[in-house]
Design a protein around this motif. Structure first.
Motif, short mmCIF file in Angstrom:
data_model
loop_
_atom_site.label_atom_id
_atom_site.label_comp_id
_atom_site.label_asym_id
_atom_site.label_seq_id
_atom_site.Cartn_x
_atom_site.Cartn_y
_atom_site.Cartn_z
N ALA A 71 64.59 3.53 44.12
CA ALA A 71 64.74 2.07 44.20
C ALA A 71 63.60 1.37 43.47
N ARG A 72 62.39 1.87 43.65
CA ARG A 72 61.24 1.26 42.98
C ARG A 72 61.33 1.44 41.47
N ARG A 73 61.76 2.62 41.05
CA ARG A 73 61.85 2.89 39.61
C ARG A 73 62.88 2.00 38.94
N ARG A 74 64.01 1.75 39.63
CA ARG A 74 65.10 0.97 39.03
C ARG A 74 65.03 -0.52 39.38
N GLY A 75 64.12 -0.88 40.29
CA GLY A 75 64.02 -2.27 40.68
C GLY A 75 65.22 -2.76 41.47
N ILE A 76 65.75 -1.89 42.34
CA ILE A 76 66.91 -2.23 43.17
C ILE A 76 66.56 -2.03 44.64
N THR A 77 67.45 -2.44 45.52
CA THR A 77 67.21 -2.26 46.95
C THR A 77 67.36 -0.79 47.34
N GLU A 78 66.78 -0.44 48.48
CA GLU A 78 66.94 0.93 48.97
C GLU A 78 68.40 1.25 49.21
N HIS A 79 69.14 0.29 49.78
CA HIS A 79 70.55 0.54 50.07
C HIS A 79 71.32 0.82 48.79
N SER A 80 71.06 0.04 47.75
CA SER A 80 71.74 0.26 46.47
C SER A 80 71.36 1.62 45.89
N ALA A 81 70.10 2.00 46.03
CA ALA A 81 69.66 3.30 45.52
C ALA A 81 70.33 4.43 46.29
N TRP A 82 70.48 4.27 47.60
CA TRP A 82 71.16 5.28 48.41
C TRP A 82 72.60 5.46 47.95
N LEU A 83 73.29 4.35 47.73
CA LEU A 83 74.67 4.43 47.26
C LEU A 83 74.74 5.07 45.88
N ALA A 84 73.85 4.64 44.98
CA ALA A 84 73.87 5.16 43.61
C ALA A 84 73.67 6.66 43.61
N ALA A 85 72.68 7.15 44.36
CA ALA A 85 72.41 8.58 44.38
C ALA A 85 73.56 9.36 45.01
N THR A 86 74.08 8.84 46.11
CA THR A 86 75.14 9.55 46.83
C THR A 86 76.40 9.66 45.98
#
Length: 290
Positions: free
Chosen positions: A242-257
């Motif tokens: 999330a920090r690397r992409r500048g997005i929320t944790e929730h968005s990063a969780w969805l993206a990775a999953t």
């Protein structure tokens, strides 16, 4: 971690705090964090969830229903107050940092009695209705409710195929737009495979939706994948993503999953559950450059 940072603790304990989180275990102290709520917890039981109690690193707000552990009973070497009656069963993904442990055997049914015999004590009753201990207890009770009801796992509406059909995007057009094979484009149009994070980003403006909305239009991720992505060490990787992409944790969780799930879906003829842990490891190695 401000509370931990203000405490003079042994170097070996500070190393635990700064390390990547491992698997939680009984008698460990963890920081829990969800949205804007942050508290320290004592873990007393772990299976597919964690049974935990809120704690504080002093005894100023201890009441008669709290157990105050002596400095020698924790690795932090400070007095530690445990709200034993505010115990909750919490999802593992609210745990984001291991901060220490207690020397008390919390697996025993009468562990509080044993702790008292070894130097612990109970707090005392509030002196009035204005006593701040009432406020502290209420705040911790609310925080434990937030942790107990926290969720990140997408419901997955499975609407992506309908959305693509409504937008009149043909199979070849979809293949060209996403730079994928016609076979994968057909599977997407039929709702047989999930869109990856990259594919969702391309489709979002075409469908007039947000990136996250496209991801959530996928079918729900497999239970095994969601369970692995819910481990504390995966949350630490999600935070970094999330920090690397500048997005929320929730968005990063969805993206990775969904990225991991989409990759697994590209393999045909699977007769058993994919090795999710290995696939997740590979994903984060690439995404984070580990």
């Amino acid at each position: 971690m401000a509370a931990i940072g203000a405490v003079r603790i042994p170097d070996e304990v500070r190393a635990v705090v700064q390390a990547e989180p491992g698997e939680p275990a009984p008698a460990q102290l963890w920081r829990a964090r969800w949205q804007q709520v942050v508290e320290l917890l004592l873990i007393v039981e772990v299976d597919d969830a964690a049974v935990a109690m809120p704690i504080m690193l002093d005894d100023r707000h201890a009441d008669a229903q709290t157990l105050v552990l002596a400095p020698g009973q924790t690795s932090l070497a400070v007095t530690l107050t445990v709200w034993i009656d505010l115990v909750r069963r919490l999802p593992l993904y609210v745990l984001d940092r291991h901060v220490g442990m207690v020397t008390v055997d919390v697996s025993r049914a009468n562990w509080e009695t044993a702790a008292i015999a070894a130097g612990a004590r109970y707090g005392s009753d509030p002196v009035s209705r204005a006593d701040r201990r009432h406020e502290i207890r209420a705040g911790l009770d609310d925080a434990m409710d937030v942790f107990a009801t926290a969720t990140w796992t997408p419901a997955g509406t499975g609407e992506l195929a309908r959305l693509l059909a409504s937008a009149a995007i043909g199979v070849q057009q979809l293949a060209d737009t996403l730079d994928i094979t016609p076979q994968r484009a057909l599977a997407l149009r039929r709702g047989q495979v999930p869109a990856s994070d990259r594919e969702a980003a391309v489709l979002a403006p075409i469908l007039g939706l947000s990136h996250q909305a496209v991801l959530e239009a996928n079918p729900p991720p497999p239970a095994g994948l969601a369970a692995q992505m819910s481990r504390p060490r995966r949350r630490a990787q999600v935070v970094r993503l999330a920090r690397r992409r500048g997005i929320t944790e929730h968005s990063a969780w969805l993206a990775a999953t969904y990225a991991v799930n989409a990759q697994a879906a590209r393999q045909t003829g699977q007769s058993r559950e994919p090795a999710w842990e290995e696939r997740i490891d590979r994903y984060f190695q690439v995404a984070l450059g580990d």
